[in-house]
Write a protein that holds these residues in place. Structure first.
Motif, PDB file in Angstrom:
ATOM      1  N   ILE A 194      69.350  -6.072  98.768  1.00 29.46           N
ATOM      2  CA  ILE A 194      68.174  -6.332  98.755  1.00 29.46           C
ATOM      3  C   ILE A 194      67.449  -6.591  99.830  1.00 29.46           C
ATOM      4  O   ILE A 194      66.063  -6.257 100.190  1.00 29.46           O
ATOM      5  N   GLN A 195      67.758  -7.084 100.848  1.00 30.11           N
ATOM      6  CA  GLN A 195      67.053  -7.668 101.904  1.00 30.11           C
ATOM      7  C   GLN A 195      67.128  -6.871 103.068  1.00 30.11           C
ATOM      8  O   GLN A 195      65.889  -6.962 103.824  1.00 30.11           O
ATOM      9  N   THR A 196      67.823  -5.705 103.688  1.00 29.85           N
ATOM     10  CA  THR A 196      67.657  -4.637 104.194  1.00 29.85           C
ATOM     11  C   THR A 196      67.238  -3.563 103.435  1.00 29.85           C
ATOM     12  O   THR A 196      66.158  -3.341 104.317  1.00 29.85           O
ATOM     13  N   VAL A 197      67.301  -3.568 101.904  1.00 31.80           N
ATOM     14  CA  VAL A 197      65.847  -2.526 101.890  1.00 31.80           C
ATOM     15  C   VAL A 197      64.067  -2.697 102.022  1.00 31.80           C
ATOM     16  O   VAL A 197      63.286  -2.015 102.702  1.00 31.80           O
ATOM     17  N   PHE A 198      63.892  -3.869 101.333  1.00 35.18           N
ATOM     18  CA  PHE A 198      62.937  -4.527 101.858  1.00 35.18           C
ATOM     19  C   PHE A 198      62.694  -5.186 102.796  1.00 35.18           C
ATOM     20  O   PHE A 198      61.071  -5.110 103.091  1.00 35.18           O
ATOM     21  N   THR A 199      63.502  -5.267 104.488  1.00 37.71           N
ATOM     22  CA  THR A 199      62.747  -5.598 105.366  1.00 37.71           C
ATOM     23  C   THR A 199      62.162  -3.600 106.094  1.00 37.71           C
ATOM     24  O   THR A 199      61.461  -4.366 106.666  1.00 37.71           O
ATOM     25  N   PHE A 200      62.764  -3.099 105.780  1.00 33.72           N
ATOM     26  CA  PHE A 200      62.679  -1.443 105.945  1.00 33.72           C
ATOM     27  C   PHE A 200      61.281  -1.753 105.367  1.00 33.72           C
ATOM     28  O   PHE A 200      60.766  -0.937 105.600  1.00 33.72           O
ATOM     29  N   CYS A 253      53.462  -8.918 101.895  1.00 31.01           N
ATOM     30  CA  CYS A 253      53.800 -10.788 101.941  1.00 31.01           C
ATOM     31  C   CYS A 253      55.085 -10.286 100.205  1.00 31.01           C
ATOM     32  O   CYS A 253      55.539 -11.199 100.242  1.00 31.01           O
ATOM     33  N   ILE A 254      54.046  -9.519  99.626  1.00 33.13           N
ATOM     34  CA  ILE A 254      55.461  -9.171  98.530  1.00 33.13           C
ATOM     35  C   ILE A 254      56.964  -8.561  98.500  1.00 33.13           C
ATOM     36  O   ILE A 254      58.083  -9.184  98.438  1.00 33.13           O
ATOM     37  N   LEU A 255      55.901  -7.598  99.924  1.00 35.41           N
ATOM     38  CA  LEU A 255      57.343  -6.948 100.076  1.00 35.41           C
ATOM     39  C   LEU A 255      58.121  -7.652 100.958  1.00 35.41           C
ATOM     40  O   LEU A 255      59.808  -8.018 100.687  1.00 35.41           O
ATOM     41  N   LEU A 256      57.726  -8.920 101.852  1.00 34.23           N
ATOM     42  CA  LEU A 256      58.355 -10.346 102.530  1.00 34.23           C
ATOM     43  C   LEU A 256      58.973 -11.266 100.966  1.00 34.23           C
ATOM     44  O   LEU A 256      60.463 -11.564 101.338  1.00 34.23           O
ATOM     45  N   PHE A 257      58.254 -11.100  99.533  1.00 34.74           N
ATOM     46  CA  PHE A 257      59.139 -12.448  99.322  1.00 34.74           C
ATOM     47  C   PHE A 257      60.020 -11.579  98.586  1.00 34.74           C
ATOM     48  O   PHE A 257      60.904 -12.473  98.503  1.00 34.74           O
ATOM     49  N   ILE A 258      60.383 -10.392  98.378  1.00 36.83           N
ATOM     50  CA  ILE A 258      61.525  -9.780  97.472  1.00 36.83           C
ATOM     51  C   ILE A 258      63.142  -9.788  98.907  1.00 36.83           C
ATOM     52  O   ILE A 258      63.712 -10.282  98.246  1.00 36.83           O
ATOM     53  N   SER A 259      62.188  -9.316 100.063  1.00 40.26           N
ATOM     54  CA  SER A 259      62.969  -9.831 101.068  1.00 40.26           C
ATOM     55  C   SER A 259      63.906 -11.177 101.193  1.00 40.26           C
ATOM     56  O   SER A 259      65.426 -10.973 101.193  1.00 40.26           O
ATOM     57  N   PHE A 293      62.852  -6.153 123.253  1.00 42.71           N
ATOM     58  CA  PHE A 293      62.922  -5.010 123.716  1.00 42.71           C
ATOM     59  C   PHE A 293      61.959  -3.966 122.507  1.00 42.71           C
ATOM     60  O   PHE A 293      61.980  -2.957 123.117  1.00 42.71           O
ATOM     61  N   LEU A 294      61.798  -5.046 121.784  1.00 45.79           N
ATOM     62  CA  LEU A 294      60.780  -4.225 120.164  1.00 45.79           C
ATOM     63  C   LEU A 294      59.463  -4.793 120.192  1.00 45.79           C
ATOM     64  O   LEU A 294      59.791  -5.882 119.364  1.00 45.79           O
ATOM     65  N   ARG A 295      58.943  -4.612 120.579  1.00 49.89           N
ATOM     66  CA  ARG A 295      57.877  -5.705 121.266  1.00 49.89           C
ATOM     67  C   ARG A 295      56.544  -5.395 119.871  1.00 49.89           C
ATOM     68  O   ARG A 295      55.258  -5.626 119.918  1.00 49.89           O
ATOM     69  N   ASP A 296      56.684  -4.168 119.258  1.00 44.45           N
ATOM     70  CA  ASP A 296      55.739  -3.875 118.295  1.00 44.45           C
ATOM     71  C   ASP A 296      56.424  -4.479 117.233  1.00 44.45           C
ATOM     72  O   ASP A 296      58.294  -4.231 116.715  1.00 44.45           O
ATOM     73  N   TRP A 297      55.603  -4.916 116.114  1.00 44.00           N
ATOM     74  CA  TRP A 297      56.298  -5.602 115.023  1.00 44.00           C
ATOM     75  C   TRP A 297      57.121  -4.973 113.965  1.00 44.00           C
ATOM     76  O   TRP A 297      57.936  -4.663 113.197  1.00 44.00           O
ATOM     77  N   LYS A 298      56.371  -3.247 113.847  1.00 43.12           N
ATOM     78  CA  LYS A 298      57.275  -2.478 112.965  1.00 43.12           C
ATOM     79  C   LYS A 298      58.473  -1.986 113.353  1.00 43.12           C
ATOM     80  O   LYS A 298      59.208  -1.874 112.821  1.00 43.12           O
ATOM     81  N   SER A 299      59.005  -1.583 114.937  1.00 43.07           N
ATOM     82  CA  SER A 299      59.927  -1.230 115.710  1.00 43.07           C
ATOM     83  C   SER A 299      60.777  -3.030 115.113  1.00 43.07           C
ATOM     84  O   SER A 299      62.180  -2.129 115.102  1.00 43.07           O
ATOM     85  N   LEU A 300      60.317  -3.546 115.160  1.00 49.66           N
ATOM     86  CA  LEU A 300      61.166  -4.919 115.320  1.00 49.66           C
ATOM     87  C   LEU A 300      61.729  -5.095 113.828  1.00 49.66           C
ATOM     88  O   LEU A 300      62.878  -5.160 113.696  1.00 49.66           O
ATOM     89  N   LEU A 301      61.108  -4.422 112.962  1.00 53.18           N
ATOM     90  CA  LEU A 301      61.652  -4.687 111.485  1.00 53.18           C
ATOM     91  C   LEU A 301      62.375  -3.441 111.493  1.00 53.18           C
ATOM     92  O   LEU A 301      63.775  -3.883 110.777  1.00 53.18           O
ATOM     93  N   LEU A 302      62.364  -2.567 111.865  1.00 51.84           N
ATOM     94  CA  LEU A 302      62.964  -1.302 111.862  1.00 51.84           C
ATOM     95  C   LEU A 302      65.158  -1.682 112.536  1.00 51.84           C
ATOM     96  O   LEU A 302      65.550  -1.278 111.706  1.00 51.84           O
ATOM     97  N   GLY A 303      64.454  -2.096 113.931  1.00 50.09           N
ATOM     98  CA  GLY A 303      65.679  -3.001 114.588  1.00 50.09           C
ATOM     99  C   GLY A 303      66.451  -4.106 113.618  1.00 50.09           C
ATOM    100  O   GLY A 303      67.324  -3.345 113.587  1.00 50.09           O
ATOM    101  N   LEU A 304      65.723  -4.908 112.883  1.00 50.32           N
ATOM    102  CA  LEU A 304      66.520  -5.807 111.441  1.00 50.32           C
ATOM    103  C   LEU A 304      67.140  -4.891 110.677  1.00 50.32           C
ATOM    104  O   LEU A 304      68.021  -5.758 110.054  1.00 50.32           O
ATOM    105  N   SER A 305      66.799  -3.946 110.448  1.00 51.69           N
ATOM    106  CA  SER A 305      66.361  -3.621 108.701  1.00 51.69           C
ATOM    107  C   SER A 305      68.098  -2.627 108.982  1.00 51.69           C
ATOM    108  O   SER A 305      68.775  -2.234 108.781  1.00 51.69           O
TER     109      SER A 305
END
Length: 480
Positions: free
Chosen positions: A142-148, A160-166, A215-227
């Motif tokens: 759940i954490q991985t899929v919804f972070t992505f 926010c809905i996806l963040l809540f599920i994550s 190194f990932l200063r764009d929010w979408k790139s950061l979420l990708l790197g974390l997921s």
């Protein structure tokens, strides 16, 4: 006749630190790493870049922008222009969470912690019903899929809905991994895992976050790197065993024996022909104090500690001009804190340890108002306060696991964690006071509130029973 209370003695032939225990130790600690950088990613995702009203088709230097264009205005006709000196983008710049929409920025974090709260409530009960291992991997997924999935959010509401599920899976897999380890390991290894192993893994994950964000200063790139790292945990399903203690509590003796025999094979020791002979599941066990009283006390401590921990951790951007350095400092102080918690659990009484670290944390936060703001001394006092509260958090995780029986351990831990998540949500409010209110008093109000919670909890610790692993409570007490 073998009962759950004899589990450590019956499985003593395995040893405490064989190859089986070592591999499970490493795998469980590895599973916690994403929790460290996932829990605090909002520090960077929701940071507010410097901004001003957008003036189209006019070339101006930055000095002219600051001189003649208002930074904050109720309505900017042509939108806003955001500085890219620190971040290429955050969700604040993506969804324009400034001016009249600024309330959405802290509320985003609140929504996340509400998800964590709900996940903590249900995951503990599901884990006691269906097992530690299934809940661990489901919540990790759940954490991985919804972070992505947050990367593709078209609006703040969808984000926010996806963040809540994550958030549902964020702390739930941490608690499941923690309980699974405390039930598999025995003796000093159990203390090492519950106080330092799993906690240090969380701290190292936290310390990795500013590296990702730098190194990932764009929010979408950061979420990708974390997921993406979450995909690496798929093979763990075939490597991680279920808790033999939980299997025994469910009457699944043969499955528990199979796991113990497999562990004996890995450790290269000869198991008995029948390990859990004439296994019996007792219906009662005497607690040192009323389980209801114990639960309320545990909730008080976890609430206070969580409020202090997240209140200080989410305040890192104010420690240093560079948010990446601030985050690393806040994360690095947790390493000596978790080492101290292990030493305290190893050599000191539980009750005395909790009282001392809470007083240390609370008094340090009180002293901040007596020194110049943002001086090295004030930063040192704030980090000393976080050191005490972080140490207390680790101690209470281990303490709670000691005080509750196997059949309700994950439920009790999950319920206490649920209450602590209320503290996580509330912790965002004190940190907003200095920004919302004027005057010197309000600048220090967050530290006064957090310090008071820590000191009050220290005095309440007098009523806690002493466990010190001297008695492993496995069963529910019959309350007449």
């Amino acid at each position: 006749m073998t009962s759950m209370q004899d589990y450590d003695e019956v499985t003593a032939f395995l040893g405490q630190w064989g190859h089986f225990q070592q591999s499970v130790f490493v795998l469980l600690c590895a599973s916690v790493l994403p929790n460290g950088f996932g829990a605090f990613s909002l520090i960077f995702l929701t940071d507010i870049p410097s901004h001003h009203c957008l003036v189209p088709n006019i070339n101006m230097t930055e000095d002219w922008h600051q001189a003649i264009i208002p930074v904050e205005q109720e309505h900017c006709v042509d939108g806003w222009s955001y500085s890219k000196d620190v971040y290429h983008s955050t969700i604040v710049s993506e969804f324009d969470l400034v001016c009249t929409e600024e309330w959405k920025q802290p509320f985003t974090s609140t929504i996340y912690f509400l998800g964590v709260l709900v996940g903590s409530f249900f995951s503990g009960q599901l884990s006691d019903r269906f097992g530690r291992k299934p809940v661990l991997f489901v919540t990790m997924a759940i954490q991985t899929v919804f972070t992505f999935a947050q990367i593709f959010s078209p609006s703040w509401a969808v984000f926010c809905i996806l963040l809540f599920i994550s958030g549902l899976g964020q702390i739930s897999n941490y608690v499941s991994a923690f309980v699974l380890g405390t039930e598999i390991f025995t003796g000093n290894v159990r203390v090492l895992f519950s106080s330092m192993g799993v906690c240090l893994a969380f701290a190292f994950g936290f310390m990795m976050l500013p590296l990702f964000a730098y190194f990932l200063r764009d929010w979408k790139s950061l979420l990708l790197g974390l997921s993406v790292p979450g995909l690496l945990y798929i093979p763990l399903w075939w490597l991680m065993p279920e808790s033999p203690r939980w299997l025994l509590s469910q009457g699944r003796v043969e499955e528990a024996e199979d796991i113990v025999k497999y562990a004996a094979k890995i450790n290269k020791v000869e198991p008995p022909q029948v390990i859990f002979e004439d296994f019996n599941l007792p219906v009662s066990c005497r607690f040192l104090i009323s389980p209801t009283t114990m639960f309320y006390l545990a909730c008080v401590f976890r609430f206070s500690l969580s409020t202090g921990y997240f209140g200080l951790s989410l305040n890192t951007s104010r420690l240093h001009a560079d948010p990446f350095i601030s985050c690393f400092i806040s994360a690095a102080v947790e390493v000596p804190a978790y080492i101290s918690s292990w030493l305290a659990l190893r050599y000191l009484r539980r009750q005395l340890s909790v009282i001392c670290v809470l007083l240390l944390g609370g008094v340090s936060l009180y002293f901040i108002q007596l020194v110049p703001r943002l001086s090295y001394l004030s930063i040192a006092l704030e980090m000393l306060g976080k050191f005490g509260i972080t140490t207390g958090t680790a101690l209470m995780f281990a303490y709670t696991a000691e005080l509750y029986p196997t059949v309700v351990r994950n439920t009790a831990t999950g319920m206490c964690t649920t209450v602590s998540r209320v503290g996580s949500c509330i912790s965002l409010l004190p940190s907003s006071f200095p920004r919302l209110c004027a005057g010197e008093y309000f600048k220090y109000l967050p530290y006064i509130i957090l310090g008071t919670l820590a000191v009050v909890s220290a005095f309440a610790a007098v009523f806690l029973p002493e466990s010190n692993w001297c008695c492993d409570f496995h069963y529910i007490n019959k309350i007449k």
